[in-house]
Design an enzyme around this catalytic site. Structure first.
Site, PDB file in Angstrom:
ATOM      1  N   GLY A  34       0.829  -1.197   0.000  1.00  0.00           N
ATOM      2  CA  GLY A  34       0.000   0.000   0.000  1.00  0.00           C
ATOM      3  C   GLY A  34       0.864   1.247   0.000  1.00  0.00           C
ATOM      4  O   GLY A  34       2.093   1.176   0.054  1.00  0.00           O
ATOM      5  N   SER A  35       0.210   2.407  -0.029  1.00  0.00           N
ATOM      6  CA  SER A  35       0.961   3.661  -0.160  1.00  0.00           C
ATOM      7  C   SER A  35       1.751   3.986   1.107  1.00  0.00           C
ATOM      8  O   SER A  35       2.853   4.550   1.022  1.00  0.00           O
ATOM      9  CB  SER A  35       0.002   4.811  -0.500  1.00  0.00           C
ATOM     10  OG  SER A  35      -1.011   4.914   0.474  1.00  0.00           O
ATOM     11  N   ASP A  89       3.205  -2.713   8.302  1.00  0.00           N
ATOM     12  CA  ASP A  89       2.235  -2.660   7.208  1.00  0.00           C
ATOM     13  C   ASP A  89       1.246  -1.531   7.468  1.00  0.00           C
ATOM     14  O   ASP A  89       1.112  -1.048   8.606  1.00  0.00           O
ATOM     15  CB  ASP A  89       1.487  -4.017   7.138  1.00  0.00           C
ATOM     16  CG  ASP A  89       0.809  -4.253   5.799  1.00  0.00           C
ATOM     17  OD1 ASP A  89       0.727  -3.314   4.979  1.00  0.00           O
ATOM     18  OD2 ASP A  89       0.343  -5.391   5.579  1.00  0.00           O
ATOM     19  N   ALA A  91      -2.904  -0.088   7.085  1.00  0.00           N
ATOM     20  CA  ALA A  91      -4.220  -0.662   7.391  1.00  0.00           C
ATOM     21  C   ALA A  91      -5.287   0.270   6.830  1.00  0.00           C
ATOM     22  O   ALA A  91      -5.042   1.459   6.613  1.00  0.00           O
ATOM     23  CB  ALA A  91      -4.408  -0.824   8.898  1.00  0.00           C
ATOM     24  N   ASP A  92      -6.452  -0.300   6.600  1.00  0.00           N
ATOM     25  CA  ASP A  92      -7.575   0.524   6.145  1.00  0.00           C
ATOM     26  C   ASP A  92      -8.352   1.093   7.330  1.00  0.00           C
ATOM     27  O   ASP A  92      -8.899   2.190   7.242  1.00  0.00           O
ATOM     28  CB  ASP A  92      -8.481  -0.313   5.242  1.00  0.00           C
ATOM     29  CG  ASP A  92      -7.721  -0.790   4.016  1.00  0.00           C
ATOM     30  OD1 ASP A  92      -7.217   0.074   3.274  1.00  0.00           O
ATOM     31  OD2 ASP A  92      -7.572  -2.008   3.839  1.00  0.00           O
ATOM     32  N   LYS A 102      -7.959  -4.821   6.745  1.00  0.00           N
ATOM     33  CA  LYS A 102      -6.929  -4.690   5.727  1.00  0.00           C
ATOM     34  C   LYS A 102      -7.416  -5.329   4.430  1.00  0.00           C
ATOM     35  O   LYS A 102      -8.376  -6.067   4.419  1.00  0.00           O
ATOM     36  CB  LYS A 102      -5.635  -5.371   6.193  1.00  0.00           C
ATOM     37  CG  LYS A 102      -4.885  -4.526   7.219  1.00  0.00           C
ATOM     38  CD  LYS A 102      -3.520  -5.088   7.573  1.00  0.00           C
ATOM     39  CE  LYS A 102      -2.632  -5.367   6.413  1.00  0.00           C
ATOM     40  NZ  LYS A 102      -2.379  -4.226   5.509  1.00  0.00           N
ATOM     41  N   GLU A 111      -0.546 -10.635   3.404  1.00  0.00           N
ATOM     42  CA  GLU A 111      -0.314  -9.748   4.561  1.00  0.00           C
ATOM     43  C   GLU A 111      -0.639 -10.465   5.872  1.00  0.00           C
ATOM     44  O   GLU A 111       0.092 -10.340   6.859  1.00  0.00           O
ATOM     45  CB  GLU A 111      -1.174  -8.482   4.431  1.00  0.00           C
ATOM     46  CG  GLU A 111      -0.700  -7.546   3.330  1.00  0.00           C
ATOM     47  CD  GLU A 111      -1.655  -6.399   3.070  1.00  0.00           C
ATOM     48  OE1 GLU A 111      -1.195  -5.380   2.547  1.00  0.00           O
ATOM     49  OE2 GLU A 111      -2.857  -6.511   3.369  1.00  0.00           O
TER      50      GLU A 111
HETATM   51  C1  5RP Z   1      -3.320  -3.655   1.203  1.00  0.00           C
HETATM   52  C2  5RP Z   1      -3.602  -3.100   2.550  1.00  0.00           C
HETATM   53  C3  5RP Z   1      -3.072  -1.743   2.842  1.00  0.00           C
HETATM   54  O1  5RP Z   1      -2.193  -1.819   3.908  1.00  0.00           O
HETATM   55  C4  5RP Z   1      -4.222  -0.840   3.176  1.00  0.00           C
HETATM   56  O2  5RP Z   1      -5.121  -0.855   2.074  1.00  0.00           O
HETATM   57  C5  5RP Z   1      -3.747   0.589   3.436  1.00  0.00           C
HETATM   58  O3  5RP Z   1      -3.225   1.136   2.263  1.00  0.00           O
HETATM   59  P1  5RP Z   1      -2.721   2.632   2.221  1.00  0.00           P
HETATM   60  O4  5RP Z   1      -1.516   2.713   3.079  1.00  0.00           O
HETATM   61  O5  5RP Z   1      -2.423   2.859   0.735  1.00  0.00           O
HETATM   62  O6  5RP Z   1      -3.845   3.511   2.701  1.00  0.00           O
HETATM   63  O7  5RP Z   1      -4.212  -3.700   3.399  1.00  0.00           O
HETATM   64  O8  5RP Z   1      -3.963  -4.879   1.015  1.00  0.00           O
END
Ligand code: 5RP
Length: 262
Positions: A34-35, A89, A91-92, A102, A111
């Site tokens: 993710g970003s 990592d 997370a959403d 996630k 993940e």
């Molecule tokens: C990918 C994920 C990401 O960690 C989650 O979507 C967060 O992404 P971002 O840092 O771009 O907001 O779970 O599967």
């Protein structure tokens, strides 16, 4: 702080930078997707190239593997590493118990496997990911392509008896075709709005035969590092019960900030 980074990128960057403090020489590190995780990979690359830190990275997706190699990290598979010291990592969503949603980036299966194979999981996030109750972000479930419509119907039937506010389920698309994960599966997004009992839902979803894994990470995350647009970071450790504040000073005009992108 120079003014090239937007507040949201600043928040992601400072969270990633602070999370690097948890990485020590010789560690095996799970690299999220993710970003926000991309910032982490870049920061680790800098530590390896500039300070000579020796780490081995286990990526959670093909795109993270590509970025990790680009920035000069040593990359191995989970089967080669077997067990990891730490996984960092994004997370959403995360709740006060550090339970997570996630999979917004479609990498939830790798993940979850990688995070579970780690002594410690650290989530890096901006404040928008913090919620009182999980569920506003659609919950991803990775399903095998075979019979996915039947699996979707079974999930919908299951949701009708669960403590959730919404019950609609959609197939994630990539253009006009189903999204395909690194494992060759599809993603169903569950629009639940509010999940009353995330632990129970996580267990029940995984009992449906076509479901490979769901994006609820329960009791997996140990620490969250929350970045802010002004360079502040908060570090919450759920096991130690501690909460610290810090500020990351940086100038955003070096190599780390060129060629931005996830
Ligand atoms: C990918 C994920 C990401 O960690 C989650 O979507 C967060 O992404 P971002 O840092 O771009 O907001 O779970 O599967």
């Amino acid at each position: 702080m120079a003014g090239h980074l937007s507040p949201i990128d600043t928040a992601k960057f400072v969270a990633a930078k602070r999370a690097c403090d948890f990485v020590e020489d010789g560690m095996r590190v799970g690299l999220g997707t993710g970003s926000t995780a991309a910032w982490l990979v870049r920061c680790l690359g800098e530590l390896v190239n500039r300070d000579g830190l020796r780490i081995t990275g286990v990526p959670t997706s093909a795109r993270t593997a590509e970025l990790a190699r680009q920035v000069g990290l040593k990359v191995v598979s989970l089967d080669e590493a077997r067990w990891l010291d730490v996984t960092i990592d994004g997370a959403d969503e995360f709740d006060p118990e550090l339970n997570l949603i996630k999979g917004g980036g479609g990498a939830l299966l790798q993940e979850k496997i990688v995070a579970t194979a780690s002594d410690r999981m650290i989530v890096i996030a901006d404040r928008s990911k913090q919620v009182d109750t999980l569920g506003a972000f659609p919950l991803p479930a990775e399903v095998v392509p075979f019979g996915w419509q039947t699996t979707k119907a079974l999930i919908e039937e299951t949701l009708s008896s669960m403590d959730v506010l919404g019950e609609s389920v959609s197939l994630r698309l990539n253009g006009d075709r189903p999204y395909v994960t690194d494992e060759g599966n599809h993603i169903l997004d569950l629009h639940l709005r509010r999940i009353g009992n995330a632990r129970q839902l996580a267990l029940i979803l995984n009992q449906i035969p076509g479901v490979v894994e769901n994006g609820l990470f329960i009791d997996i995350c140990d620490v969250v590092v929350i970045g802010h647009g002004d360079g502040r970071v908060e570090v919450r450790d759920i096991n130690a019960g501690t909460r610290e504040e810090d500020r990351i000073a940086f100038v955003d005009d070096d190599n780390l900030f060129s060629d931005l992108g996830d």
